[in-house]
Design a protein around this motif. Structure first.
Motif, mmCIF file in Angstrom:
data_model
loop_
_atom_site.group_PDB
_atom_site.id
_atom_site.type_symbol
_atom_site.label_atom_id
_atom_site.label_comp_id
_atom_site.label_asym_id
_atom_site.label_seq_id
_atom_site.Cartn_x
_atom_site.Cartn_y
_atom_site.Cartn_z
ATOM 1 N N ARG A 51 0.807 -1.230 -0.160
ATOM 2 C CA ARG A 51 -0.037 -0.078 -0.041
ATOM 3 C C ARG A 51 0.767 1.259 0.116
ATOM 4 N NH1 ARG A 51 -5.357 -0.575 3.652
ATOM 5 N NH2 ARG A 51 -6.262 -2.470 2.487
ATOM 6 N N PHE A 52 2.094 1.185 0.726
ATOM 7 C CA PHE A 52 2.895 2.409 0.700
ATOM 8 C C PHE A 52 3.349 2.481 -0.681
ATOM 9 C CE2 PHE A 52 7.227 3.807 1.313
ATOM 10 C CZ PHE A 52 7.061 5.131 2.056
ATOM 11 N N ALA A 53 3.767 1.575 -1.453
ATOM 12 C CA ALA A 53 4.476 1.539 -2.801
ATOM 13 C C ALA A 53 3.312 2.068 -3.698
ATOM 14 C CB ALA A 53 4.568 0.057 -3.298
ATOM 15 N N ASP A 54 1.798 1.685 -3.609
ATOM 16 C CA ASP A 54 0.829 2.316 -4.452
ATOM 17 C C ASP A 54 0.797 3.906 -4.112
ATOM 18 O OD1 ASP A 54 0.250 -0.179 -5.367
ATOM 19 O OD2 ASP A 54 -1.229 -0.424 -3.998
ATOM 20 N N ARG A 55 0.973 4.199 -2.838
ATOM 21 C CA ARG A 55 0.877 5.810 -2.379
ATOM 22 C C ARG A 55 1.896 6.698 -3.029
ATOM 23 N NH1 ARG A 55 -0.479 3.712 3.155
ATOM 24 N NH2 ARG A 55 -2.573 3.530 3.255
ATOM 25 N N MET A 56 3.062 6.029 -3.161
ATOM 26 C CA MET A 56 4.177 6.756 -3.384
ATOM 27 C C MET A 56 4.398 6.614 -4.961
ATOM 28 S SD MET A 56 4.797 7.711 -0.556
ATOM 29 C CE MET A 56 6.510 8.282 -0.517
ATOM 30 N N ASN A 57 3.595 5.478 -5.690
ATOM 31 C CA ASN A 57 3.832 5.140 -6.967
ATOM 32 C C ASN A 57 5.193 4.388 -7.364
ATOM 33 O OD1 ASN A 57 1.326 6.363 -8.019
ATOM 34 N ND2 ASN A 57 2.322 8.436 -7.893
ATOM 35 N N PHE A 58 5.596 3.602 -6.301
ATOM 36 C CA PHE A 58 6.682 2.954 -6.550
ATOM 37 C C PHE A 58 6.520 1.552 -7.460
ATOM 38 C CE2 PHE A 58 8.821 4.075 -2.313
ATOM 39 C CZ PHE A 58 9.254 5.346 -2.840
ATOM 40 N N LYS A 59 7.406 1.297 -8.514
ATOM 41 C CA LYS A 59 7.502 0.103 -8.968
ATOM 42 C C LYS A 59 8.637 -0.616 -9.024
ATOM 43 C CE LYS A 59 3.791 1.677 -11.612
ATOM 44 N NZ LYS A 59 3.659 2.926 -10.738
ATOM 45 N N LEU A 60 8.399 -1.983 -8.976
ATOM 46 C CA LEU A 60 9.600 -3.195 -8.910
ATOM 47 C C LEU A 60 10.644 -2.645 -10.029
ATOM 48 C CD1 LEU A 60 7.626 -6.385 -9.163
ATOM 49 C CD2 LEU A 60 8.708 -5.428 -7.029
ATOM 50 N N GLY A 61 11.976 -2.681 -9.234
ATOM 51 C CA GLY A 61 12.789 -2.068 -10.031
ATOM 52 C C GLY A 61 13.177 -0.673 -9.857
ATOM 53 N N ASP A 62 12.484 0.104 -9.310
ATOM 54 C CA ASP A 62 12.734 1.406 -9.015
ATOM 55 C C ASP A 62 13.973 1.424 -7.955
ATOM 56 O OD1 ASP A 62 10.707 2.255 -10.338
ATOM 57 O OD2 ASP A 62 9.224 3.117 -8.836
ATOM 58 N N LYS A 63 14.747 2.695 -8.239
ATOM 59 C CA LYS A 63 15.977 2.807 -7.512
ATOM 60 C C LYS A 63 15.875 4.107 -6.428
ATOM 61 C CE LYS A 63 19.029 0.562 -10.850
ATOM 62 N NZ LYS A 63 17.933 0.273 -11.766
ATOM 63 N N VAL A 64 15.922 3.771 -5.250
ATOM 64 C CA VAL A 64 15.588 4.939 -4.269
ATOM 65 C C VAL A 64 16.850 5.041 -3.382
ATOM 66 C CG1 VAL A 64 14.082 5.611 -2.397
ATOM 67 C CG2 VAL A 64 13.361 3.879 -4.027
ATOM 68 N N VAL A 65 17.069 6.581 -3.317
ATOM 69 C CA VAL A 65 18.151 7.025 -2.418
ATOM 70 C C VAL A 65 17.743 7.714 -1.150
ATOM 71 C CG1 VAL A 65 20.170 8.642 -2.376
ATOM 72 C CG2 VAL A 65 19.693 7.442 -4.548
ATOM 73 N N PHE A 66 18.210 6.940 -0.097
ATOM 74 C CA PHE A 66 17.864 7.421 1.321
ATOM 75 C C PHE A 66 19.002 8.561 1.730
ATOM 76 C CE2 PHE A 66 15.385 3.572 0.850
ATOM 77 C CZ PHE A 66 14.101 4.010 0.978
ATOM 78 N N ASP A 67 18.440 9.133 2.770
ATOM 79 C CA ASP A 67 19.351 10.094 3.413
ATOM 80 C C ASP A 67 19.111 9.331 5.105
ATOM 81 O OD1 ASP A 67 20.900 11.777 5.163
ATOM 82 O OD2 ASP A 67 19.951 13.476 4.525
ATOM 83 N N VAL A 68 20.364 8.613 5.332
ATOM 84 C CA VAL A 68 20.330 7.951 6.748
ATOM 85 C C VAL A 68 21.517 8.603 7.443
ATOM 86 C CG1 VAL A 68 20.687 5.894 7.930
ATOM 87 C CG2 VAL A 68 19.675 5.891 5.642
ATOM 88 N N GLN A 69 21.184 9.602 8.447
ATOM 89 C CA GLN A 69 21.868 10.221 9.047
ATOM 90 C C GLN A 69 23.080 11.048 8.440
ATOM 91 O OE1 GLN A 69 21.203 10.745 12.500
ATOM 92 N NE2 GLN A 69 19.417 9.210 12.276
ATOM 93 N N GLY A 70 22.627 11.549 7.236
ATOM 94 C CA GLY A 70 23.753 12.398 6.422
ATOM 95 C C GLY A 70 24.393 11.431 5.347
ATOM 96 N N ILE A 71 24.300 10.261 5.492
ATOM 97 C CA ILE A 71 24.815 9.371 4.701
ATOM 98 C C ILE A 71 23.813 8.800 3.508
ATOM 99 C CG2 ILE A 71 25.904 7.106 4.173
ATOM 100 C CD1 ILE A 71 27.198 7.530 7.201
ATOM 101 N N GLU A 72 24.098 8.885 2.184
ATOM 102 C CA GLU A 72 23.349 8.222 1.238
ATOM 103 C C GLU A 72 23.438 6.880 1.112
ATOM 104 O OE1 GLU A 72 23.677 10.334 -2.555
ATOM 105 O OE2 GLU A 72 23.153 12.090 -1.695
ATOM 106 N N VAL A 73 22.214 6.060 0.995
ATOM 107 C CA VAL A 73 21.943 4.744 0.892
ATOM 108 C C VAL A 73 21.275 4.637 -0.525
ATOM 109 C CG1 VAL A 73 21.382 2.762 1.785
ATOM 110 C CG2 VAL A 73 22.495 4.137 3.196
ATOM 111 N N GLU A 74 21.698 3.743 -1.204
ATOM 112 C CA GLU A 74 20.838 3.544 -2.388
ATOM 113 C C GLU A 74 20.460 1.970 -2.458
ATOM 114 O OE1 GLU A 74 20.760 4.510 -7.355
ATOM 115 O OE2 GLU A 74 22.575 4.663 -6.003
#
Length: 848
Positions: free
Chosen positions: A618-641
């Protein structure tokens, strides 16, 4: 001339007019009552918007704002702005009378800029008033905490390392939002005590809000736009009183949406009855219309007469609608008003009047349209033939039904505030009606084959059902829908209670801990071991925010004004927030992969460039995520892809530690984190002991009593179900009015037939038996089918929306079948009693 003809015919047919008006007004009542309630609610929200936010603008985040962000925030504030700060977080309260999770609201001297707090001692804390919790170790508590723990003014309590004295109880708080099922009661303390408490530290879950009061004449919305441009992190929320009132009304809005959908079914059945009544009225007027045609009245003019009549009747239907709404509104207010921090006194406003007029006039026209078009098919020459005039003669025009279908579809979307839910509802309603129609048709055909029945009036009844399929199907659909409605709620409630019930056979936790620091894990393990408590799950939690999706910057979604669907609201809300990430070696028993592949073991930096991600569906539906999408997160100032490799379905009612996004094990293990921990089922006494010991030794760790939370949620659900059941019974009552109108019309049409039966020797009792058998058979089969369909609908709702198990209950459906059949017999008897008792001679004397 047309107006004069329309009025004269309505006066002559005043009984038809009154019954049409009564029937239509019943369906409009639920609809208009909800509209009146919602208008009053929105008005009160707007009126109390500043009180709820207690500021002109609020900037909040689930972390401390950096100095750069604070400077950017201050740069857009107008000169003369007053500033305040608030912290909100969960913590454990410990006292001589036990421990309990509370929501701490730490405020400063400026609080509140707007609104007030009414205290049990009689004081009213208004803007600018002194507060005895400032610069002291006093605390204000909510009455729920007082009732649950038996606390009194003057008692002492500990929150973290703070030793506090209860100085007052908050009886009424204008600065709070709706009181649905909450995890914890609120307490107020001085913000300056927070360093002493030891509760705000790295990894702690809290919300910090900066409150601003602007000088007179400041455009708050403009400042909000400028603030959004300066504070680009989606995790930072900027609220004005208007947006705060929308957020406040969201939970109650969902309930109102579903109430509106149920009200639409009542409106549909009312329209079904009105259409049938109007059909019978036109049937009785066809000869007169044909005579007028021979005298020069054009088809357009003839149709105009009856369009005008339908519109006038719809207009008059608004009068009893408003009167009936005055009965329904207090009941709705009593149930739903208990969730609001302010008193609601809804009345039928001008807006509700306008909606009522539109629906009544337009609704009367669209339901009558298929029959009005039959006037064009009348042949004046038939006046001089032996054939009867029938309303069902002529062409079948499918387009005449399209306006009614479009109207109900539009209402469904508008009431649900969702294209998806509205379309699903309209589709389900159409499918249900189709099933009822098809099943009813074959049932009536089968009834026509029952010629071997020995009792003559039983046989005559079954043959009569088959011959009068149109009227019989209308009754079948109305009662079937009513039976479906009143059975859905109990089935859903049983299933939800079964899912949430904590007992020895389930894996549901009884306690849930969060804000656990790394170094506290061994100490907590020792406490649990000493108390002989096993653990269910220990899950790490890492704060993060999304930076990019497929290389594109992930920007906040700024909510616009005007009508917004629930999907748009959810998307904006989920975009404008940070999130918690976690990792684990395998899925829990409350999760299952529904698309994609499992995560492949631990992350290997030498072989993998991207971490693998698992996202809740459901979170994926709300965010329009698809399988294979590449997401970059900011974790305490460090980028995690990472790359999304699967979507999970999560059963949230399991109360297991679950997350929207799981990251492959080995990626976030060294990141700063806290833990959440679930403890298994235990007795009430042991829960109190464990909870008290944890509160004393680990003041920063918050412990939720899942059993108490589930009980509170079920109590809230019970209160809400009253309002839903009110609408369901209103729909069923409307179905009985449809039944009464059809029975009454059919009896009038068949007076000569019943007269012949009496002349041939049938007694009044046998004639009554003949009529009652027809409608008892219809009620029994339709209510049984409606109850059966309710099981399927409840199963679908529970699996798709609540994602829980299904608990089938046989008692409720069977009881409803018996009650509906019995009531149908009573209604049929009342509708036919006077005509059945008429003497054959009196009917023969009438002019045919």
């Amino acid at each position: 001339m047309i107006f004069r003809l329309a009025i004269r015919e309505l006066v002559r047919s005043w009984r038809f007019g009154l019954f049409f008006i009564f029937n239509l007004s019943l369906g409009l009542t639920g609809f208009v009552s909800l509209q009146a309630f919602n208008v009053t609610l929105q008005d009160e929200l707007q009126k109390n918007a500043k009180n709820i936010l207690s500021a002109d603008l609020s900037v909040s985040a689930r972390r401390e704002l950096t100095q750069v962000e604070q400077d950017a925030m201050k740069s857009v504030l107008p000169a003369g702005t007053q500033t305040g700060r608030i912290y909100e977080f969960f913590a454990m309260m410990n006292s001589s009378k036990g421990s309990r999770l509370v929501m701490v609201k730490a405020v400063d001297e400026s609080y509140p800029f707007y609104g007030s707090l009414q205290m049990s001692g009689g004081r009213n804390v208004t803007p600018g008033a002194s507060k005895d919790i400032i610069n002291t170790h006093n605390v204000w508590i909510y009455p729920e905490l007082q009732q649950q723990m038996g606390l009194q003014v003057g008692d002492r309590m500990q929150i973290g390392k703070m030793d506090l004295e209860i100085s007052d109880v908050v009886e009424r708080d204008e600065t709070q939002t709706f009181r649905m099922a909450s995890l914890a009661p609120r307490v107020y303390v001085d913000m300056k005590l927070l360093p002493e408490s030891g509760l705000i530290q790295f990894g702690s879950t809290f919300t910090q809000a900066y409150q601003f009061k602007f000088p007179e004449g400041t455009d708050g919305d403009k400042v909000k736009e400028q603030m959004y441009l300066k504070l680009t992190d989606p995790a930072i929320s900027v609220n004005t009183p208007n947006s705060a009132s929308e957020d406040s009304g969201r939970q109650l809005g969902y309930l109102s949406d579903y109430l509106g959908l149920v009200a639409i079914i009542a409106l549909f059945m009312s329209a079904l009855g009105a259409a049938y009544i109007y059909r019978m009225f036109l049937y009785s007027r066809m000869k007169e219309i044909a005579i007028l045609r021979t005298l020069g009245l054009q088809s357009v003019q003839a149709v105009g007469v009856y369009v005008l009549q339908a519109s006038l009747l719809g207009l008059l239907a608004t009068i009893p609608t408003v009167a009936f709404s005055e009965i329904v509104l207090p009941i709705l207010t009593k149930v739903l008003g208990s969730f609001t921090p302010f008193a609601l006194k809804p009345t039928v406003s001008l807006e509700a009047w306008g909606l009522c007029l539109l629906m009544a006039v337009l609704g009367s026209f669209v339901v009558s349209l298929p029959f009005l078009m039959k006037i064009y098919d009348l042949k004046a020459a038939k006046l001089f033939s032996e054939e009867k005039f029938a309303v069902n003669e002529g062409k079948f025009r499918i387009w005449t039904f399209i306006p009614a279908i479009l109207m109900f579809y539009g209402l469904s979307v508008q009431q649900a505030h969702s294209w998806k839910i509205g379309s699903a509802f309209a589709g389900s309603l159409v499918a249900t009606i189709a099933i009822l129609l098809v099943t009813g048709y074959f049932t009536l055909k089968f009834a026509g084959t029952l010629k071997s029945v020995k009792i003559w009036f039983f046989k005559f009844s079954f043959l009569g059902l088959s011959r009068r399929a149109g009227a019989s199907l209308a009754v079948f659909v109305a009662l079937g829908l009513g039976a479906l409605l009143i059975n859905i709620l109990p089935q859903l409630k049983n299933s939800l209670q079964s899912d949430l019930q904590v007992d020895q056979k389930t894996a549901l936790p009884s306690l849930f801990m969060f804000d656990i620091q790394d170094e506290q894990v061994p100490g907590i393990e020792k406490v649990l071991k000493d108390n002989q408590v096993d653990t269910l799950a220990l899950s790490p939690m890492v704060r993060a925010r999304i930076l990019k999706v497929n290389g594109a910057d992930y920007e906040r979604k700024i909510e616009g004004q005007g009508f917004k669907t629930r999907e748009e609201e959810n998307e904006a809300r989920f975009r404008n927030r940070g999130m918690n990430l976690s990792y684990r070696e395998s899925l829990s028993d409350s999760e299952e992969i529904i698309a994609g592949r499992p995560i492949t073991g631990n992350f290997d930096p030498e072989k993998q460039k991207l971490a693998e991600l698992s996202v809740e569906q459901r979170f994926a539906d709300r965010m329009n995520f698809k399988l294979g999408d590449k997401v970059v997160f900011d974790v305490q100032g460090i980028e995690v892809e990472g790359e999304i490799v699967n979507f999970r379905k999560v059963r949230w009612t399991s109360f297991q530690p679950n997350f929207f996004v799981l990251v492959q094990n080995g990626v976030l293990n060294d990141a700063p984190k806290t833990f959440i921990w679930a403890l298994p089922t235990m007795t009430a006494e042991k829960r109190m002991v464990v909870q008290g010991e944890l509160a004393q030794k680990f003041a920063n760790v918050s412990v939720i009593d899942v059993v108490r939370t589930v009980d509170d949620a079920l109590k809230t659900a019970d209160k809400m179900s009253w309002s839903l059941e009110l609408m369901a019974y209103l729909a069923l009552f409307t179905g009985y009015i449809v039944l009464f109108s059809i029975v009454r019309s059919q009896i009038k049409l068949r007076r000569w037939e019943m007269n012949m039966l009496k002349i041939l020797g049938a007694s009044h009792r046998e004639v009554a038996g003949f009529i009652l058998t027809e409608f008892a058979f219809l009620a029994l089969v339709s209510s049984f089918l409606g109850a059966f369909l309710s099981v399927g609908v409840s199963y679908g709702l529970n699996r798709v929306i609540f994602e829980g198990g299904f608990q089938f209950s046989l008692t409720q459906p069977l009881l409803s079948v018996a009650i509906i059949t019995g009531l149908s017999l009573l209604i049929s008897f009342l509708a036919s009693a006077d005509i059945v008792k008429e003497s054959a001679l009196s009917i023969l004397r009438e002019e045919k």
